[in-house]
Motif scaffolding. Structure first.
Motif, PDB file in Angstrom:
ATOM      1  N   GLY A 300       0.819  -1.210   0.000  1.00  0.00           N
ATOM      2  CA  GLY A 300       0.000   0.000   0.000  1.00  0.00           C
ATOM      3  C   GLY A 300       0.849   1.254   0.000  1.00  0.00           C
ATOM      4  N   LEU A 301       1.930   1.253   0.788  1.00  0.00           N
ATOM      5  CA  LEU A 301       2.834   2.410   0.800  1.00  0.00           C
ATOM      6  C   LEU A 301       3.414   2.645  -0.593  1.00  0.00           C
ATOM      7  CD1 LEU A 301       5.399   3.376   3.487  1.00  0.00           C
ATOM      8  CD2 LEU A 301       6.163   3.206   1.118  1.00  0.00           C
ATOM      9  N   CYS A 302       3.864   1.578  -1.235  1.00  0.00           N
ATOM     10  CA  CYS A 302       4.434   1.715  -2.585  1.00  0.00           C
ATOM     11  C   CYS A 302       3.383   2.196  -3.577  1.00  0.00           C
ATOM     12  CB  CYS A 302       5.009   0.374  -3.044  1.00  0.00           C
ATOM     13  SG  CYS A 302       6.466  -0.169  -2.134  1.00  0.00           S
ATOM     14  N   GLY A 303       2.133   1.721  -3.419  1.00  0.00           N
ATOM     15  CA  GLY A 303       1.079   2.121  -4.329  1.00  0.00           C
ATOM     16  C   GLY A 303       0.795   3.618  -4.254  1.00  0.00           C
ATOM     17  N   TYR A 304       0.671   4.146  -3.038  1.00  0.00           N
ATOM     18  CA  TYR A 304       0.401   5.578  -2.896  1.00  0.00           C
ATOM     19  C   TYR A 304       1.618   6.415  -3.290  1.00  0.00           C
ATOM     20  CZ  TYR A 304      -4.084   4.696  -0.709  1.00  0.00           C
ATOM     21  OH  TYR A 304      -5.381   4.306  -0.479  1.00  0.00           O
ATOM     22  N   LEU A 305       2.816   5.871  -3.069  1.00  0.00           N
ATOM     23  CA  LEU A 305       4.028   6.558  -3.511  1.00  0.00           C
ATOM     24  C   LEU A 305       4.027   6.710  -5.029  1.00  0.00           C
ATOM     25  CD1 LEU A 305       7.591   5.739  -2.194  1.00  0.00           C
ATOM     26  CD2 LEU A 305       7.198   6.130  -4.615  1.00  0.00           C
ATOM     27  N   GLY A 429       3.429   7.083   2.134  1.00  0.00           N
ATOM     28  CA  GLY A 429       3.654   6.890   0.701  1.00  0.00           C
ATOM     29  C   GLY A 429       3.548   8.190  -0.062  1.00  0.00           C
ATOM     30  N   THR A 430       2.554   9.006   0.298  1.00  0.00           N
ATOM     31  CA  THR A 430       2.405  10.311  -0.340  1.00  0.00           C
ATOM     32  C   THR A 430       3.636  11.171  -0.117  1.00  0.00           C
ATOM     33  OG1 THR A 430       0.007  10.243  -0.027  1.00  0.00           O
ATOM     34  CG2 THR A 430       0.993  12.397  -0.406  1.00  0.00           C
ATOM     35  N   ALA A 431       4.077  11.237   1.133  1.00  0.00           N
ATOM     36  CA  ALA A 431       5.233  12.087   1.462  1.00  0.00           C
ATOM     37  C   ALA A 431       6.501  11.588   0.790  1.00  0.00           C
ATOM     38  CB  ALA A 431       5.415  12.122   2.982  1.00  0.00           C
ATOM     39  N   ILE A 432       6.737  10.283   0.868  1.00  0.00           N
ATOM     40  CA  ILE A 432       7.967   9.733   0.287  1.00  0.00           C
ATOM     41  C   ILE A 432       7.947   9.867  -1.232  1.00  0.00           C
ATOM     42  CG2 ILE A 432       9.359   7.650   0.029  1.00  0.00           C
ATOM     43  CD1 ILE A 432       8.301   6.768   2.771  1.00  0.00           C
ATOM     44  N   GLY A 433       6.753   9.680  -1.852  1.00  0.00           N
ATOM     45  CA  GLY A 433       6.667   9.836  -3.304  1.00  0.00           C
ATOM     46  C   GLY A 433       7.040  11.229  -3.750  1.00  0.00           C
ATOM     47  N   VAL A 434       6.486  12.234  -3.079  1.00  0.00           N
ATOM     48  CA  VAL A 434       6.805  13.619  -3.423  1.00  0.00           C
ATOM     49  C   VAL A 434       8.271  13.915  -3.150  1.00  0.00           C
ATOM     50  CG1 VAL A 434       6.332  16.035  -2.834  1.00  0.00           C
ATOM     51  CG2 VAL A 434       4.440  14.411  -3.079  1.00  0.00           C
ATOM     52  N   ALA A 435       8.750  13.481  -1.957  1.00  0.00           N
ATOM     53  CA  ALA A 435      10.126  13.794  -1.573  1.00  0.00           C
ATOM     54  C   ALA A 435      11.142  13.041  -2.431  1.00  0.00           C
ATOM     55  CB  ALA A 435      10.337  13.466  -0.099  1.00  0.00           C
ATOM     56  N   ALA A 436      10.862  11.770  -2.755  1.00  0.00           N
ATOM     57  CA  ALA A 436      11.823  10.988  -3.545  1.00  0.00           C
ATOM     58  C   ALA A 436      11.967  11.548  -4.947  1.00  0.00           C
ATOM     59  CB  ALA A 436      11.375   9.526  -3.599  1.00  0.00           C
ATOM     60  N   VAL A 437      10.845  11.923  -5.565  1.00  0.00           N
ATOM     61  CA  VAL A 437      10.919  12.516  -6.900  1.00  0.00           C
ATOM     62  C   VAL A 437      11.621  13.868  -6.849  1.00  0.00           C
ATOM     63  CG1 VAL A 437       9.536  13.487  -8.778  1.00  0.00           C
ATOM     64  CG2 VAL A 437       8.920  11.281  -7.783  1.00  0.00           C
ATOM     65  N   THR A 438      11.292  14.673  -5.858  1.00  0.00           N
ATOM     66  CA  THR A 438      11.948  15.983  -5.707  1.00  0.00           C
ATOM     67  C   THR A 438      13.439  15.809  -5.482  1.00  0.00           C
ATOM     68  OG1 THR A 438       9.913  16.880  -4.753  1.00  0.00           O
ATOM     69  CG2 THR A 438      11.930  18.146  -4.419  1.00  0.00           C
ATOM     70  N   LEU A 439      13.812  14.817  -4.681  1.00  0.00           N
ATOM     71  CA  LEU A 439      15.231  14.556  -4.427  1.00  0.00           C
ATOM     72  C   LEU A 439      15.947  14.160  -5.705  1.00  0.00           C
ATOM     73  CD1 LEU A 439      17.556  14.235  -2.413  1.00  0.00           C
ATOM     74  CD2 LEU A 439      16.765  11.884  -2.008  1.00  0.00           C
ATOM     75  N   ALA A 440      15.341  13.291  -6.508  1.00  0.00           N
ATOM     76  CA  ALA A 440      15.961  12.881  -7.771  1.00  0.00           C
ATOM     77  C   ALA A 440      16.125  14.062  -8.715  1.00  0.00           C
ATOM     78  CB  ALA A 440      15.115  11.788  -8.432  1.00  0.00           C
TER      79      ALA A 440
END
Length: 478
Positions: A300-305, A429-440
């Protein structure tokens, strides 16, 4: 209709009884064949509001910078403070709801969220706005920690997956309308109406919830909540999200990333030790080892990410090619629209004999294919809608089936705690998705950063697929 008959409580004087007692639905509504559908529709109001708020607030950044003379790093706290408070509160609120009543807490959530939205719209300064956003997150936690549990309690067992799909569609609708509604409000009425728009919806949902939601309190006494566990969980999640934000260009010295990661790790380690030794833990770690609950939460975390990551990636990619904002918004709409379509129709279109695990696996595989196309094809307005629509369709199959898989494995008396865990993974998942893409994007320049962000999302889709393999094959992984 499964509505728990709560033993009568001792007489409590007036106001206290009003504030602490779950009210039953009118008998006419309770006995109606569509009662469970009305309850699910009421929960969808909260799902819609939460995702509308998540996707609408970023459109206020520029007017907030201009009105309050602040930099982007300061304005980002309007979102960051809300998210940190929400993630920290979801599990403890779900724990309390199991004891005192999910309907009661859900209605309180609507009331707090609606009042805080009005306060945000009237905020005199940026600091006050950030503070009101924390209060708004408290209301959102009261709603979100109970939304899944209320759906699973209200719907018949053979309709549960479809009911969760309808709730997911409500989330997708809020997510899809956010950019359009937010842009229109900011351009016409101003940024304050981005928050004030929640008020009439909240009042309507509050009245509807009072009459349409079933009582759900189990009547069991689980003792006092683990306050130390709450503080450790809040410390760990806050430090981890701040570390990602700093690494993504929040504006603090880079050495703070290592310090925050260390704090997050130590607090997380202390939290796990606390939960193992506490006689009444905040989070029953045995639940994570039961059946497919642990792998399901990770999926679920990966899905929302994977759902929220493209909301950062696509606008950046199209802006570099000079695409107009209106066109960008229309392109992005393909993702939540695909999600909503699959979430509402998969129950009828997919074979009835397919298990939740098989549906989750097919959805995860579809995400992998869609993101592979996203990485390979040009990131242009003409090609992106196809891969985004496919990604939305795959997520619309994965997320409802996965949530059903998790909630069916959780004992009924812990449904609020389980719902809080499911929603906490959504927030993370929402936070990590936004942050991981922004970090990349921050670490790699130009098209290299865009491709790197795509590969990050592809990697998490692969992880979601791994969690859906048969348990006997994934036990070593987990």
């Amino acid at each position: 209709m499964r509505e728990h008959r709560v033993p009568p409580s001792p007489a409590v004087p007036g106001l206290r009884a009003l504030l602490t007692t779950e009210r039953p639905r009118p008998e006419l509504i309770r006995r109606h064949p569509a009662a469970w559908r009305l309850a699910v529709a009421t929960v969808c109001f909260g799902a819609f509001m939460g995702q509308l708020d998540a996707s609408i607030v970023t459109l206020t950044y520029q007017p907030l910078r201009e009105e309050f003379h602040s930099g982007l790093a300061g304005v980002e706290w309007v979102s960051l403070a809300y998210l940190l408070a929400l993630v920290a509160l979801l599990v403890p609120v779900g724990r309390l709801s199991d004891v005192h009543g999910r309907k009661l807490f859900y209605l309180y959530g609507f009331a707090v969220f609606t009042a805080a939205s009005a306060a945000c719209g009237l905020a005199p300064g940026l600091a006050a706005l950030v503070g009101f956003r924390v209060v708004q997150a408290v209301g959102a936690a009261l709603m979100q920690a109970n939304s899944v549990a209320l759906v699973t309690t209200s719907a018949p067992a053979d309709r549960m997956r479809g009911a969760l799909g309808i709730q997911a569609a409500g989330q997708a609708l809020g997510l899809a309308l956010g950019p359009t509604v937010g842009g229109a409000l900011v351009d016409t009425l101003g940024w304050r109406w981005v928050f004030l728009v929640n008020v009439p919806i909240g009042v309507l949902a509050l009245v509807g919830g009072h009459y349409l939601l079933p009582r759900t309190r189990q009547g069991a006494d689980h003792g006092r909540i683990d306050v130390r566990g709450v503080l450790l969980l809040a410390c760990s999640s806050t430090a981890a999200l701040l570390a990602l934000s700093v690494a993504s260009g929040l504006g603090l010295p880079l050495w703070t990333v290592l310090g925050l990661v260390l704090i997050a790790g130590l607090a997380g380690w202390a939290f796990v030790r606390r939960q193992r030794s506490c006689p009444r833990p905040l989070l029953d770690l045995a639940l994570l080892r039961a059946g497919r609950i642990g792998p399901g939460l990770l999926a679920g975390l990966c899905g929302y990410l994977v759902l929220f990551g493209p909301l950062v990636l696509v606008p950046v990619a199209l802006a570099r090619h000079g695409t107009a904002p209106l066109t960008t918004g229309l392109v992005l709409t393909a993702l939540p629209v695909g999600f909503a379509v699959a979430a509402t129709t998969a129950e009828r279109l997919l074979p009835a004999g397919w298990s939740d695990l098989r549906r989750s696996r097919i959805g995860a595989a579809g995400c992998l294919v869609a993101l592979a196309l996203l990485v390979v094809l040009p990131l242009r307005a003409g090609t992106l809608p196809w891969s985004l629509a496919l990604l939305g369709l795959a997520l619309g199959v994965l997320i409802p089936a996965n949530n059903t898989l998790v909630m069916r494995a959780i004992p009924a008396g812990s449904a609020g705690t389980g719902g809080g865990m499911v929603n906490m993974t959504r927030g993370l998942g929402t936070a990590i998705g936004v942050a991981a893409v922004t970090l990349a994007l921050h670490l790699a320049a130009g098209d290299g950063g865009l491709r790197a962000a795509g590969f990050v999302l592809l990697g998490f889709a692969a992880l979601a697929l791994v969690t859906t393999v048969p348990l006997r094959l994934s036990v070593k992984f987990w």
